[in-house]
Design a protein around this motif. Structure first.
Motif, PDB file in Angstrom:
ATOM      1  N   ARG A   1       0.854  -1.188   0.000  1.00 38.39           N
ATOM      2  CA  ARG A   1       0.000   0.000   0.000  1.00 38.39           C
ATOM      3  C   ARG A   1       0.893   1.243   0.000  1.00 38.39           C
ATOM      4  O   ARG A   1       1.782   1.372   0.850  1.00 38.39           O
ATOM      5  CB  ARG A   1      -0.919   0.011   1.213  1.00 38.39           C
ATOM      6  CG  ARG A   1      -1.943   1.136   1.208  1.00 38.39           C
ATOM      7  CD  ARG A   1      -2.863   1.001   2.413  1.00 38.39           C
ATOM      8  NE  ARG A   1      -3.894   2.024   2.428  1.00 38.39           N
ATOM      9  CZ  ARG A   1      -5.038   1.963   1.781  1.00 38.39           C
ATOM     10  NH1 ARG A   1      -5.293   0.895   1.034  1.00 38.39           N
ATOM     11  NH2 ARG A   1      -5.928   2.927   1.849  1.00 38.39           N
TER      12      ARG A   1
ATOM     13  N   ARG B   1      -2.806  10.636  -0.291  1.00 43.37           N
ATOM     14  CA  ARG B   1      -3.344   9.878  -1.421  1.00 43.37           C
ATOM     15  C   ARG B   1      -2.852   8.446  -1.323  1.00 43.37           C
ATOM     16  O   ARG B   1      -1.646   8.204  -1.139  1.00 43.37           O
ATOM     17  CB  ARG B   1      -2.892  10.507  -2.735  1.00 43.37           C
ATOM     18  CG  ARG B   1      -3.371   9.804  -3.988  1.00 43.37           C
ATOM     19  CD  ARG B   1      -2.787  10.493  -5.198  1.00 43.37           C
ATOM     20  NE  ARG B   1      -3.018   9.749  -6.441  1.00 43.37           N
ATOM     21  CZ  ARG B   1      -2.404  10.026  -7.571  1.00 43.37           C
ATOM     22  NH1 ARG B   1      -1.516  11.014  -7.638  1.00 43.37           N
ATOM     23  NH2 ARG B   1      -2.666   9.306  -8.644  1.00 43.37           N
ATOM     24  N   SER B   2      -3.758   7.488  -1.428  1.00 46.12           N
ATOM     25  CA  SER B   2      -3.412   6.073  -1.234  1.00 46.12           C
ATOM     26  C   SER B   2      -3.650   5.270  -2.503  1.00 46.12           C
ATOM     27  O   SER B   2      -4.556   5.581  -3.287  1.00 46.12           O
ATOM     28  CB  SER B   2      -4.229   5.467  -0.088  1.00 46.12           C
ATOM     29  OG  SER B   2      -3.968   6.130   1.124  1.00 46.12           O
ATOM     30  N   ALA B   3      -2.842   4.255  -2.669  1.00 47.29           N
ATOM     31  CA  ALA B   3      -3.015   3.314  -3.778  1.00 47.29           C
ATOM     32  C   ALA B   3      -2.458   1.965  -3.344  1.00 47.29           C
ATOM     33  O   ALA B   3      -1.499   1.895  -2.572  1.00 47.29           O
ATOM     34  CB  ALA B   3      -2.303   3.807  -5.032  1.00 47.29           C
TER      35      ALA B   3
END
Length: 468
Positions: free
Chosen positions: A144, A156-158
């Motif tokens: 992550r 901001r996450s991905a």
């Protein structure tokens, strides 16, 4: 761009949200009081999260990750080291990346890393350790990624899609060189056990046991000895041992996932979490010993026979551990189906039964299913000892009457098995597998192998009497 900016604004951190609230309050206050300076300050405060969101939204990244787990197959209670290689697949230098590895709770806390300004095409090598506290196949990952602005206002996450598996298998306890004979036992496919000989007068026989087929009674020897005797026939034979593993949830005290481990045997820093784990560990230890002595292993439960990909007609020690790694409590109420499978799988070969809470009725069918020449073995659990060891923390303990009835049923089952010629041991929460094995096998018979035509070949735990 507008879409990415909206996503970034929706990802404001607590600091960013507080700043927006403060800016809004200043703007309202300045408008009410007619203070131009307050309005200007409010505009600046409100613009800062917007600028941060735009900066985060513009940042592009392309990451690849690769994991190497050592070892990839981990005994319960031990640690594995994971090498996580993160590569910036973009040509541009990355920004401030906060990385976290997603892990199941059974392997420990999720590790976190900070990677700053990783150059295009460069790789960062990150390491962490996992602890195999529970059996099973666990998934490591995906990775992550969290992008933050320099002020910490926008996050901001991905998440990636790459994962790797870690198999946590049961521990194998050292049972030592003692116990019943292992030996070769005619282990080749074409080997034959020389039980019958050429002359009808010299046929090999043994005493009748309850459940034997009356068609095998040798009447001439019975008339001569005055005792009912049955004939031992020659048959193709391969060294084989069969384990019956009782996985019924109703026959065990099963620990909750977040429950601390109960007190175990002295000196054991990773005792089994519950009674089912103790039995699985015993199956792994006993099965491994027999497999290393040349036996083909078959393991049955009340839900079916355990198997893994590539196993044909039995399990080797490595396949046994892989199969046991996935054992879970079963909803079955009785052992009937397991006994039927045992009858089909074992034949005349020896059997080791690992049983939870059982009574005389539970083992009656088991006794009737066994009529071969081998000595059979059983381990019964003292389920109440796991309650005494602290497994019931936070749960209601059984009444004294229920405990007494449970003990009586177990004692009746032990007496019935021993009366039928079985070797039986009772295991407690504070008893190690190796102690139970020593008790179970200290009186086990070990027979020699006579020449063809000199009489029956006796069997220990399996095969013929070659010392362990």
């Amino acid at each position: 761009m507008a879409g990415r900016l909206g996503t970034a604004l929706s990802s404001l951190t607590v600091r960013g949200r507080c700043l927006v609230a403060a800016g809004g309050a200043l703007l309202l206050l300045g408008a009410l009081l007619g203070e131009r300076a307050l309005v200007q300050l409010a505009v600046f405060v409100l613009a800062l999260p917007l600028l941060s969101a735009a900066a985060v939204a513009r940042e592009r990244f392309r990451l690849t990750s690769r994991r190497t787990v050592t070892p990839s197959r981990l005994p319960r209670g031990q640690d594995a080291e994971v090498l996580l290689e993160v590569t910036n697949a973009d040509r541009r230098t990355g920004g401030l990346w906060l990385l976290s590895e997603q892990l199941p709770a059974e392997l420990g806390a999720a590790p976190r890393f900070v990677v700053e300004r990783l150059g295009g095409g460069e790789t960062a090598a990150l390491t962490y350790r996992v602890h195999g506290s529970r059996r099973g196949r666990h998934t490591l990952g995906p990775l992550r990624l969290r992008l933050v602005d320099p002020f910490g206002l926008v996050l901001r996450s991905a998440s990636g899609a790459d994962t790797v598996s870690l198999l946590v298998v049961p521990r194998v306890r050292p049972l030592g060189p003692g116990g019943p004979a292992g030996g070769h036992g005619g282990g080749g496919d074409g080997a034959r056990r020389s039980i019958a000989v050429h002359g009808e007068d010299d046929v090999s026989v043994r005493e009748y046991r309850h459940g034997d087929d009356l068609r095998k009674v040798h009447w001439r020897t019975t008339a001569r000895t005055g005792e009912l005797m049955v004939r031992l026939e020659e048959r193709p034979w391969r060294a084989q041992a069969t384990l019956l593993l009782d996985t019924r949830a109703r026959a065990h005290l099963v620990a909750n996932r977040d429950a601390p481990a109960p007190a175990g045997p002295p000196g054991d820093d990773a005792p089994p979490a519950d009674s089912l784990e103790w039995l699985v560990e015993a199956a792994a230890s006993i099965g491994t010993v027999l497999g290393r002595r040349g036996a083909t292993l078959r393991v049955v439960t009340e839900s079916g026979e355990l198997a893994v990909a590539g196993s044909r007609g039995g399990l080797d020690p490595e396949q046994l551990l892989d199969a046991l790694a996935g054992v879970r409590p079963a909803k079955s109420s009785g052992l009937g189906h397991g006994v039927d499978l045992l009858r089909e799988a074992a034949g005349d070969g020896p059997v080791v039964c690992l049983l939870g809470a059982v009574g005389a009725d539970d083992v009656a069918d088991l006794i009737r299913s066994r009529s071969g020449p081998s000595t059979d073995f059983a381990v019964l659990l003292d389920i109440g000892s796991w309650a005494d060891a602290g497994l019931l923390r936070g749960r209601r303990a059984p009444s004294l009457a229920a405990r007494a009835e449970l003990d009586k049923q177990r004692d009746d089952a032990v007496a019935l098995l021993r009366a039928s010629g079985w070797k039986v041991a009772v295991a407690r929460a504070d008893t190690a597998v190796e102690q139970v094995w020593a008790e179970l096998t200290e009186t086990a018979p070990t027979f020699g192998t006579g020449p063809v035509g000199t009489g029956p070949v006796g069997t220990g735990l399996y095969g013929t009497g070659v010392p362990a």
